[in-house]
Design an enzyme around this catalytic site. Structure first.
Site, PDB file in Angstrom:
ATOM      1  N   ASN A 109       0.835  -1.202   0.000  1.00 37.23           N
ATOM      2  CA  ASN A 109       0.000   0.000   0.000  1.00 37.23           C
ATOM      3  C   ASN A 109       0.869   1.252   0.000  1.00 37.23           C
ATOM      4  O   ASN A 109       1.948   1.279   0.591  1.00 37.23           O
ATOM      5  CB  ASN A 109      -1.030   0.003   1.148  1.00 37.23           C
ATOM      6  CG  ASN A 109      -0.460  -0.228   2.522  1.00 37.23           C
ATOM      7  OD1 ASN A 109       0.546  -0.898   2.687  1.00 37.23           O
ATOM      8  ND2 ASN A 109      -1.106   0.333   3.523  1.00 37.23           N
TER       9      ASN A 109
ATOM     10  N   CYS B 144     -10.429  -3.414  -4.444  1.00 39.71           N
ATOM     11  CA  CYS B 144      -9.398  -4.371  -4.872  1.00 39.71           C
ATOM     12  C   CYS B 144     -10.017  -5.651  -5.405  1.00 39.71           C
ATOM     13  O   CYS B 144      -9.490  -6.253  -6.346  1.00 39.71           O
ATOM     14  CB  CYS B 144      -8.441  -4.659  -3.724  1.00 39.71           C
ATOM     15  SG  CYS B 144      -7.366  -3.249  -3.407  1.00 39.71           S
TER      16      CYS B 144
ATOM     17  N   CYS C 183      -4.062   0.602  -2.548  1.00 37.70           N
ATOM     18  CA  CYS C 183      -3.929  -0.613  -1.743  1.00 37.70           C
ATOM     19  C   CYS C 183      -2.849  -1.535  -2.329  1.00 37.70           C
ATOM     20  O   CYS C 183      -2.508  -1.459  -3.520  1.00 37.70           O
ATOM     21  CB  CYS C 183      -5.241  -1.385  -1.718  1.00 37.70           C
ATOM     22  SG  CYS C 183      -6.575  -0.568  -0.862  1.00 37.70           S
TER      23      CYS C 183
ATOM     24  N   GLU D  43       0.301   5.227   0.664  1.00 33.87           N
ATOM     25  CA  GLU D  43      -0.617   6.290   1.100  1.00 33.87           C
ATOM     26  C   GLU D  43      -0.124   7.645   0.596  1.00 33.87           C
ATOM     27  O   GLU D  43       0.946   7.753  -0.014  1.00 33.87           O
ATOM     28  CB  GLU D  43      -0.742   6.256   2.631  1.00 33.87           C
ATOM     29  CG  GLU D  43      -1.378   4.939   3.089  1.00 33.87           C
ATOM     30  CD  GLU D  43      -1.666   4.870   4.573  1.00 33.87           C
ATOM     31  OE1 GLU D  43      -1.161   5.717   5.348  1.00 33.87           O
ATOM     32  OE2 GLU D  43      -2.406   3.951   4.965  1.00 33.87           O
TER      33      GLU D  43
ATOM     34  N   GLU E 290      -3.001  -4.704  -3.071  1.00 36.25           N
ATOM     35  CA  GLU E 290      -3.458  -5.609  -4.131  1.00 36.25           C
ATOM     36  C   GLU E 290      -3.456  -4.905  -5.477  1.00 36.25           C
ATOM     37  O   GLU E 290      -3.041  -5.460  -6.496  1.00 36.25           O
ATOM     38  CB  GLU E 290      -4.880  -6.097  -3.837  1.00 36.25           C
ATOM     39  CG  GLU E 290      -5.031  -6.893  -2.550  1.00 36.25           C
ATOM     40  CD  GLU E 290      -5.351  -6.021  -1.339  1.00 36.25           C
ATOM     41  OE1 GLU E 290      -4.830  -4.883  -1.238  1.00 36.25           O
ATOM     42  OE2 GLU E 290      -6.119  -6.485  -0.487  1.00 36.25           O
TER      43      GLU E 290
HETATM   44  N1  THU Z   1      -5.350  -1.480   2.411  1.00 38.34           N
HETATM   45  C1  THU Z   1      -4.783  -2.321   1.489  1.00 38.34           C
HETATM   46  O1  THU Z   1      -3.629  -2.136   1.102  1.00 38.34           O
HETATM   47  N2  THU Z   1      -5.536  -3.360   1.028  1.00 38.34           N
HETATM   48  C2  THU Z   1      -6.832  -3.600   1.380  1.00 38.34           C
HETATM   49  O2  THU Z   1      -7.451  -4.519   0.856  1.00 38.34           O
HETATM   50  C3  THU Z   1      -7.473  -2.761   2.396  1.00 38.34           C
HETATM   51  C4  THU Z   1      -6.691  -1.634   2.926  1.00 38.34           C
HETATM   52  C5  THU Z   1      -4.554  -0.350   2.910  1.00 38.34           C
HETATM   53  C6  THU Z   1      -5.052   0.989   2.475  1.00 38.34           C
HETATM   54  C7  THU Z   1      -4.538   1.884   3.579  1.00 38.34           C
HETATM   55  O3  THU Z   1      -3.214   2.287   3.264  1.00 38.34           O
HETATM   56  C8  THU Z   1      -4.497   0.982   4.801  1.00 38.34           C
HETATM   57  O4  THU Z   1      -4.592  -0.340   4.317  1.00 38.34           O
HETATM   58  C9  THU Z   1      -5.628   1.249   5.781  1.00 38.34           C
HETATM   59  O5  THU Z   1      -6.854   1.240   5.159  1.00 38.34           O
END
Ligand code: THU
Length: 141
Positions: free
Chosen positions: A47, A94, A58, A49, A60
């Protein structure tokens, strides 16, 4: 085709490795994902941000972008790793993006412990959007 336990272990190890590269200053929630393509290649993503929170990508979807950028189009499995006690389930966005490249792919979810959740994407997202319609019955108006 189902993953062998060796393939599963490789995917989980690669997802765990890339989880360490996640950029999550806002949530501090680190996610790693690894995809196995139909021709046996592995692609990873974490992920990413942003100060503008809604722009977060995310793990995935980041892995899907890496695979597609390398020419891959067919995904047979994905492993997603977090540090939650109960392994995290992929978010809805995702699921839709994964479905584009493997609607019935195997999904392996791992958290902080040894427990592994295995399922398939068509269970997590039974009737994704496609331009070819879907599974729901048509009702004539
Ligand atoms: N996140 C993912 O990377 N994959 C997911 O399926 C759900 C959430 C990440 C997004 C964000 O950076 C952190 O988790 C909290 O939501």
């Amino acid at each position: 085709m189902m993953l062998t336990s060796e393939q599963r272990d490789v995917l989980v190890a690669k997802a765990r490795e890339v989880q360490g590269k996640a950029y999550a200053p806002a949530s501090k929630f680190l996610v790693g994902a690894a995809l196995l393509t139909a021709d046996g290649q592995v692609f990873v993503g974490c992920n990413v941000e942003n100060a503008s929170y809604g722009l977060t990508i995310c793990a995935e979807r980041s892995a899907i972008c890496a695979a597609v950028a390398a020419g891959a189009r067919e995904v047979q499995a994905v492993a997603v790793v977090t540090d939650l006690a109960d392994p995290a389930r992929p978010c809805g966005a995702c699921r839709q993006v994964l479905a584009e490249f493997g609607p019935a792919m195997e999904v392996v979810l791992v958290g902080s412990g040894a427990a592994v959740v295995t399922t398939t994407l068509d269970k997590l997202l039974p009737d994704p959007f496609t331009f070819g319609g879907g599974d729901l019955p048509l009702i004539k108006g």
